[in-house]
Design a protein around this motif. Structure first.
Motif, short mmCIF file in Angstrom:
data_model
loop_
_atom_site.label_atom_id
_atom_site.label_comp_id
_atom_site.label_asym_id
_atom_site.label_seq_id
_atom_site.Cartn_x
_atom_site.Cartn_y
_atom_site.Cartn_z
N PHE A 1 42.70 50.36 -3.67
CA PHE A 1 41.97 49.80 -4.79
C PHE A 1 42.40 50.43 -6.12
N CYS B 1 46.24 40.54 -6.66
CA CYS B 1 45.50 39.66 -7.58
C CYS B 1 45.82 40.00 -9.03
N ILE C 1 49.39 38.86 -10.05
CA ILE C 1 49.40 37.42 -10.32
C ILE C 1 48.72 37.13 -11.65
N GLN D 1 48.90 30.52 -1.38
CA GLN D 1 47.87 29.56 -1.80
C GLN D 1 47.20 28.92 -0.59
N LEU E 1 44.80 31.36 0.84
CA LEU E 1 43.62 31.56 -0.01
C LEU E 1 42.67 30.37 0.10
N LYS E 2 43.25 29.18 0.23
CA LYS E 2 42.41 27.98 0.32
C LYS E 2 41.75 27.85 1.68
N ARG F 1 40.78 30.06 3.67
CA ARG F 1 39.79 31.11 3.90
C ARG F 1 38.37 30.59 4.15
N GLU G 1 43.25 30.31 -7.69
CA GLU G 1 42.70 30.51 -6.36
C GLU G 1 42.11 31.91 -6.21
N PHE G 2 42.84 32.88 -6.71
CA PHE G 2 42.34 34.26 -6.66
C PHE G 2 41.03 34.37 -7.43
N LEU H 1 38.26 32.98 -5.31
CA LEU H 1 37.93 33.86 -4.19
C LEU H 1 37.14 35.07 -4.67
N TYR H 2 37.66 35.73 -5.69
CA TYR H 2 36.98 36.92 -6.19
C TYR H 2 35.62 36.60 -6.79
N SER I 1 33.55 34.35 -5.84
CA SER I 1 32.55 34.17 -4.79
C SER I 1 32.09 35.51 -4.20
N TYR J 1 35.31 38.17 -12.31
CA TYR J 1 36.59 38.70 -11.85
C TYR J 1 37.24 39.61 -12.90
N VAL K 1 35.19 43.12 -1.06
CA VAL K 1 36.45 42.55 -1.51
C VAL K 1 37.51 42.72 -0.42
N GLU L 1 37.04 40.27 2.37
CA GLU L 1 37.40 38.89 2.00
C GLU L 1 38.92 38.71 1.98
#
Lengths: 152, 152
Positions: free
Chosen positions: A12, A19, A22, A144, A147-148, A150, B28-29, B32-33, B35, B44, B119, B122
DNA sequence: TACGATTTAATCGTACACGATTTAAATAAA
DNA sequence: TTTATTTAAATCGTGTACGATTAAATCGTA
């Protein structure tokens, strides 16, 4: 120790977060495209709209939203601005009054060559190898999907 | 035919644009984050701020901005919101009254484990291979270098 | 045919994100 | 020392981005 996130010790860390990599890269692209597109009076998301419409002129707002992964909360005001700037126009369907077609104006056709040329030049100036490019595209598409999916 | 953008024929297609692949993946990230973080009352970008501060508590707003590649126009209001929500506080330097230190509050320390655990879970649920992960990180960092160096 | 469910846009509220300007403090120069 | 420059935050204006709600049109089915 096979999966991401198992070793919480130093995972972390901003620098080690995919993330964030990106997030930052997206920001860099935004800056690059903004500098190229500003002289044309376009923003980067607006350029993506043009890319989509140059391929499929006259699609509905809904389909455009699906193409770009954007909702009406984002698109409606954006399309309104682009209409005000003469790039396109909205036309409500007569068959189904709920639908709105987005149609390119002459300006969008006329400027296409100049815009894509400038963008192409700018991208070339980054010296991205073709291998690097397609490799990244492939990996990003894979990611992608994951991620989708999931949600299950 | 060695460079990107040489074959203009079908290069300017949304699906073939690296910029769009990154744009979409970033989105997408974000979803996800969002949520995962929503139950904690975090966005995020606010989570990225926490990641930075968990590593270096008490840095100045300027340094935080450089770490996250964000300007004061973005950070100042964001930090204000996070301060209002009890995550951190601002403290003006006595040596140099221009500078503002950002310091984590107890809440940020107390919730760290719970947040990073959620996190991590996920991300693991996406089944991203370690190879895939580090490969992408490497390539994205390379790409970022090229995008930044372009200015010359 | 009528009416409840679905679909499509528009609207609203909140939160980034960025460039440009402003303000205040600190430093460098004359 | 006074002035000019630089630096750090805050502020402002514009433009995404998204979830939730609203409103209108269409569709499905009884």
């Amino acid at each position: 120790m096979k999966n991401i996130g198992d070793s919480v010790h130093d995972f972390f860390t901003l620098k080690k977060q995919l993330c964030f990599a990106i997030y930052e890269t997206a920001g860099e692209f935004t800056k690059l495209y903004t500098s190229v597109l500003h002289p044309f009076g376009l923003t980067y998301p607006q350029y993506l709209v043009l890319l989509a419409l140059w391929e499929q002129d006259g699609i509905t707002l809904k389909d455009l939203g699906e193409t770009l992964s954007l909702g009406t909360g984002t698109l409606t005001p954006m399309i309104t601005r682009m209409e005000a700037n003469g790039w396109l126009r909205k036309e409500r369907s007569r068959q189904d009054e709920r639908r709105v077609f987005i149609l390119l104006e002459e300006k969008a056709h006329a400027e296409k060559q100049a815009i894509t040329k400038k963008v192409g030049q700018e991208i070339q100036s980054c010296h991205i190898e073709l291998d690097e490019y397609s490799q990244l595209m492939k990996q990003l598409n894979q990611l992608q999907q994951k991620l989708k999916q999931r949600k299950s």
